[in-house]
Write an enzyme that holds these catalytic residues in place. Structure first.
Site, PDB file in Angstrom:
ATOM      1  CD  GLU A 181      17.964  87.571  17.930  1.00  0.00           C
ATOM      2  OE1 GLU A 181      18.139  87.110  19.070  1.00  0.00           O
ATOM      3  OE2 GLU A 181      17.785  88.774  17.704  1.00  0.00           O
ATOM      4  CD  GLU A 202      13.962  86.248  21.080  1.00  0.00           C
ATOM      5  OE1 GLU A 202      12.950  85.874  20.447  1.00  0.00           O
ATOM      6  OE2 GLU A 202      15.128  86.059  20.671  1.00  0.00           O
TER       7      GLU A 202
HETATM    8  N1  CAA Z   1      18.786  79.756  28.687  1.00  0.00           N
HETATM    9  C1  CAA Z   1      19.175  79.087  29.794  1.00  0.00           C
HETATM   10  N2  CAA Z   1      18.704  77.858  30.115  1.00  0.00           N
HETATM   11  C2  CAA Z   1      17.832  77.291  29.275  1.00  0.00           C
HETATM   12  C3  CAA Z   1      17.390  77.922  28.102  1.00  0.00           C
HETATM   13  C4  CAA Z   1      17.920  79.214  27.812  1.00  0.00           C
HETATM   14  N3  CAA Z   1      17.587  79.880  26.714  1.00  0.00           N
HETATM   15  N4  CAA Z   1      16.522  77.122  27.473  1.00  0.00           N
HETATM   16  C5  CAA Z   1      16.423  76.011  28.221  1.00  0.00           C
HETATM   17  N5  CAA Z   1      17.217  76.104  29.306  1.00  0.00           N
HETATM   18  C6  CAA Z   1      17.438  75.088  30.337  1.00  0.00           C
HETATM   19  C7  CAA Z   1      16.204  74.843  31.173  1.00  0.00           C
HETATM   20  O1  CAA Z   1      16.140  75.735  32.252  1.00  0.00           O
HETATM   21  C8  CAA Z   1      16.416  73.422  31.614  1.00  0.00           C
HETATM   22  O2  CAA Z   1      17.346  73.454  32.665  1.00  0.00           O
HETATM   23  P1  CAA Z   1      17.277  72.357  33.835  1.00  0.00           P
HETATM   24  O3  CAA Z   1      17.437  71.034  33.175  1.00  0.00           O
HETATM   25  O4  CAA Z   1      18.381  72.741  34.750  1.00  0.00           O
HETATM   26  O5  CAA Z   1      15.914  72.541  34.438  1.00  0.00           O
HETATM   27  C9  CAA Z   1      17.103  72.771  30.419  1.00  0.00           C
HETATM   28  O6  CAA Z   1      17.656  73.856  29.673  1.00  0.00           O
HETATM   29  C10 CAA Z   1      16.192  71.989  29.523  1.00  0.00           C
HETATM   30  O7  CAA Z   1      15.073  72.794  29.186  1.00  0.00           O
HETATM   31  P2  CAA Z   1      13.595  72.216  29.196  1.00  0.00           P
HETATM   32  O8  CAA Z   1      13.359  71.460  30.450  1.00  0.00           O
HETATM   33  O9  CAA Z   1      12.686  73.340  28.890  1.00  0.00           O
HETATM   34  O10 CAA Z   1      13.665  71.160  27.996  1.00  0.00           O
HETATM   35  P3  CAA Z   1      12.613  70.901  26.833  1.00  0.00           P
HETATM   36  O11 CAA Z   1      13.232  69.878  25.975  1.00  0.00           O
HETATM   37  O12 CAA Z   1      11.263  70.666  27.405  1.00  0.00           O
HETATM   38  O13 CAA Z   1      12.502  72.273  26.011  1.00  0.00           O
HETATM   39  C11 CAA Z   1      13.282  74.185  24.821  1.00  0.00           C
HETATM   40  C12 CAA Z   1      13.596  72.759  25.305  1.00  0.00           C
HETATM   41  C13 CAA Z   1      12.166  74.139  23.778  1.00  0.00           C
HETATM   42  C14 CAA Z   1      14.534  74.743  24.194  1.00  0.00           C
HETATM   43  C15 CAA Z   1      12.822  75.046  26.004  1.00  0.00           C
HETATM   44  O14 CAA Z   1      13.757  74.930  27.034  1.00  0.00           O
HETATM   45  C16 CAA Z   1      12.681  76.510  25.685  1.00  0.00           C
HETATM   46  O15 CAA Z   1      11.667  76.930  25.157  1.00  0.00           O
HETATM   47  N6  CAA Z   1      13.698  77.320  26.059  1.00  0.00           N
HETATM   48  C17 CAA Z   1      13.657  78.747  25.958  1.00  0.00           C
HETATM   49  C18 CAA Z   1      13.803  79.216  24.540  1.00  0.00           C
HETATM   50  C19 CAA Z   1      13.817  80.712  24.513  1.00  0.00           C
HETATM   51  O16 CAA Z   1      12.982  81.393  25.064  1.00  0.00           O
HETATM   52  N7  CAA Z   1      14.816  81.246  23.824  1.00  0.00           N
HETATM   53  C20 CAA Z   1      14.953  82.655  23.696  1.00  0.00           C
HETATM   54  C21 CAA Z   1      15.852  83.133  24.755  1.00  0.00           C
HETATM   55  S1  CAA Z   1      15.906  84.890  24.819  1.00  0.00           S
HETATM   56  C22 CAA Z   1      16.953  85.331  23.597  1.00  0.00           C
HETATM   57  O17 CAA Z   1      17.472  84.544  22.907  1.00  0.00           O
HETATM   58  C23 CAA Z   1      17.125  86.815  23.574  1.00  0.00           C
HETATM   59  C24 CAA Z   1      17.953  87.362  22.494  1.00  0.00           C
HETATM   60  O18 CAA Z   1      17.442  87.680  21.447  1.00  0.00           O
HETATM   61  C25 CAA Z   1      19.362  87.673  22.712  1.00  0.00           C
END
Ligand code: CAA
Length: 694
Positions: free
Chosen positions: A105, A125
């Protein structure tokens, strides 16, 4: 500016560099840094264009999920996006890694988007029970139309940069040196005095309003019965993008986001997200695992073949062992079938299948396992059968090889004791089908060495599975709670609740199947054998429901025999008068008068049974933390993800209420309905299960 964002300058281009490991999530510090950096860049008349890029492994992977549900800190991401979009000088977003959710976004608020070819972009999301809340539902369809935008947001699946370019979401894709390419683009824009190109003013995706509305109607129909409201609200927002002026569309999106983010379902999904990642944080995770290249699997049944197939798919070498040539041939045939199935479903290419097949060997002699780094026995669930296999393996495996048992109930310490290397013995409890189910319980015995546990964890990671650490007890975390759940369900049935009613109530809660349907699918034999095994040591004061025994005695072992708790019309369960008669006879024999239970009461009893057993598992130190119990139930037993798991459910229900419910149910089965020993102190101290997670 904050430490999370720095402002660099190259000629007439200002570069905002986000640096907030691990995934550059758009937490308050990053948002503040971006806002301050933008202000400073715009205050400088020498700046002709701005680049936003990120350091480390990825462009922001989203909003900071841990901030949801907490008081908001300024600036809000939607406002920040609007300020970027309103910049009078062109803004270029440079994407690498996984630009997800709020990250994408943010990029959509920029005027140009350039990405590394390896980048993936998406709006996931929906998997958190929410929708893109920083303009994503309004800007995405303006660029790529309703059909593609809805697909992106409702599936939640990211797409590769090249596909995103073809869709119109990106402007340029480069193979290497993204910072240089982004800088060159920005310089070109600055030098030519290019005007900003806000997405809010673009209509590329709206040129055909009829097609747009048709996509809305199709998505709305497809989501009419969806369990969670997120996808339906996404459709509403995309429709609003067409119908409303941009700012009102944003306000519409904001209201929908606010409603969803505060819902218990979204809280459950957020809990599941962090619980899954927390589970990997076991003490042994810091220990170096042993070498892991060659896995031995003993037993070529459904479980063994599934494990072998999963290991081969992860690039490991596998030796499958069976007791004779015929069984080995059948086992290898099963693996071949699973591989072909993967090819047919497009999960494996034929070349990958052939390479995997080449990594597979078979043996009927323990000596054939000598070279394995890790051997997993997946033979019949019987102590004597398993100990014989473990002894044979112990005799041939090289020093340092890990010896794993896939037992679901047996005492891992007693199994380890029959070998001369108990420190190398670990439980690796896979769930059937092993190549599909994401859960792996790692059962740590009294003498299991930390690096043997670490090797189990390494195997789980290699297989893409979620590992949960469990101590030794009957059934470990998952099956022990399953036993309590089934026990409570059987009490209900004997006390008057129709079997189908109990199943329906739990399906209504979100389980894919009710407890009796699951039991019929899994087969009643193993639990029957276990009850017979435990009969001698069973507490005589504990209420015992013998209905399942009567079913087994009548040859009703579940779906495989065409009848169990239900009769089967193909695979469809139908109520069977013979079962109703068995239940009625058992009820009469015990002098029980049938009562009526509402669906709510059924659900409460079964969930309280699970949570209370979970609390006991915690009190005994079998699970490291409540969220690990949730992960087991979510990934191994079909507990609905949006409910977060039994311990998250218990926090919502209330710890005091949990204890009181157990006390209220006690007359039904006094030895069973006993509050877990830790509940009193938790109530006294106002502790929630969530407080015990970190
Ligand atoms: N917020 C906070 N922490 C996050 C995060 C997020 N969006 N995404 C990842 N992290 C953290 C994880 O909790 C993890 O923390 P720890 O090391 O303390 O456990 C660390 O980052 C690494 O994450 P992964 O272990 O998952 O690492 P990966 O390399 O396997 O995957 C990733 C990386 C693909 C980015 C995966 O973490 C992921 O899918 N994250 C979520 C993405 C997501 O859903 N984004 C949308 C958020 S909602 C939003 O954005 C709403 C809006 O419109 C305003």
């Amino acid at each position: 500016m904050t430490e999370a964002v720095r402002l660099e300058r190259d000629g007439n281009v200002a570069i905002l560099v986000i640096d907030s490991p691990p995934v550059n999530a758009l937490g308050a510090a990053v948002r503040q840094g971006l806002a301050a950096g933008l202000d400073r860049a715009l205050a400088d008349p020498g700046v002709g264009a701005i680049v936003i890029r990120a350091e480390g492994r990825t462009f922001p992977a989203g909003a900071d999920i841990s901030e949801f549900g907490k008081p908001p800190a300024d600036p809000w991401l939607p406002d920040l996006c609007n300020r970027i979009e309103a910049s009078p000088r062109p803004v270029v977003a440079a994407l690498h890694g996984t630009a997800l959710g709020g990250g994408l976004e943010l990029a959509l608020a920029a005027h140009w988007r350039i990405a590394l070819a390896s980048a993936r972009v998406g709006l996931p999301e929906v998997s958190l029970g929410i929708l893109p809340g920083a303009g994503g539902t309004q800007r995405t369809p303006r660029l790529i139309g309703a059909a593609a935008a809805l697909d992106l947001m409702i599936s939640g699946q990211p797409v590769g940069a090249v596909q995103a370019l073809a869709m119109g979401l990106l402007d340029e894709v480069v193979e290497t040196d993204l910072p240089a390419a982004a800088l060159a683009l920005a310089q070109r824009l600055a030098d030519t005095g290019a005007a900003p190109r806000p997405v809010r003013d673009r209509r590329d995706g709206m040129r055909d309003p009829v097609a747009f509305e048709a996509a809305i109607a199709a998505a709305r129909a497809a989501q009419a019965n969806a369990r969670l409201p997120g996808p339906r609200r996404i459709v509403d927002c995309v429709e609003a993008a067409l119908l409303l002026p941009f700012d009102q569309g944003l306000a519409f999106e904001r209201a929908a986001f606010a409603e969803l983010v505060a819902s218990p379902e979204a809280a459950g999904l957020r809990h599941a997200f962090f619980a899954e990642r927390r589970a990997a944080k076991m003490p042994e995770a810091a220990v170096r695992p042993r070498a892991l290249d060659h896995v031995g699997v003993v037993g070529g049944g459904l479980m063994g073949a599934g494990i072998a197939h999963a290991c081969l798919g992860a690039g490991l070498r596998v030796t499958l062992m069976e007791r004779d040539r015929e069984s080995l041939a059948r086992g290898l045939e099963r693996v071949a079938k699973l591989q072909q199935g993967a090819v047919d479903k497009g999960r494996m290419t034929e070349t990958q299948r052939d390479a995997a097949w080449d990594r597979l060997s078979g043996t009927t002699e323990a000596a054939g396992m000598a070279a394995c780094d890790l051997a997993i026995e997946a033979v019949f669930e019987d102590f004597d059968v398993k100990t014989e296999v473990l002894r044979n393996l112990d005799a041939v495996l090289k020093p340092g090889a890990v010896l794993a048992t896939n037992t679901s109930y047996l005492d891992v310490n007693a199994l380890a004791a029959v070998t001369g290397r108990p420190a190398d013995v670990v439980g690796l409890h896979f769930f059937s089908p092993a190549h599909v189910m994401k859960l792996l319980e790692i059962v740590v015995g009294a003498q299991t060495a930390p690096d043997a546990v670490a090797t189990g964890l390494a195997l789980a990671k290699r297989l893409g599975k979620v590992a949960v650490r469990s101590g030794v007890c009957d059934g470990f975390i998952g099956n022990r709670i399953l036993s309590a759940y089934r026990q409570a369900a059987e009490y209900l049935v004997e006390d008057g609740a129709p079997i189908a009613r109990v199943d329906r109530a739990m399906r209504g809660f979100g389980m894919p199947l009710g407890p009796f349907e699951v039991s019929d699918m899994a087969g009643l034999q193993i639990a029957w054998a276990r009850r017979k095994r435990l009969a001698a040591t069973r507490d005589p004061a504990l209420r015992y429901v013998a209905i399942a025994d009567r079913l087994c005695e009548a040859g009703r072992f579940g779906q495989s025999t065409g009848k169990g708790w239900y009769a089967y019309d193909g695979r469809k369960p139908v109520e069977d008068p013979e079962v109703t008669a068995i239940v009625a006879a058992e009820r009469a024999a015990r002098g029980i008068v049938a009562q009526d239970f509402s669906d709510d009461e059924i659900r409460t009893r079964l969930l309280v049974a699970m949570a209370n057993e979970g609390a006991r598992i915690l009190a005994e130190g079998i699970a490291l933390r409540p969220s690990d119990i949730d992960v087991v139930k979510l990934f191994g037993y079909g507990f609905p993800r949006w409910e977060g798991g039994p311990m998250h459910w218990a926090d919502r229900f209330g710890v005091l209420q949990l204890k009181q419910a157990v006390e209220r149910f006690a007359p039904q089965a006094p030895g069973f309905w006993v509050p877990a020993p830790n509940l009193d102190a938790m109530v006294r101290n106002g502790t929630r299960f969530a407080d015990l997670n970190d």
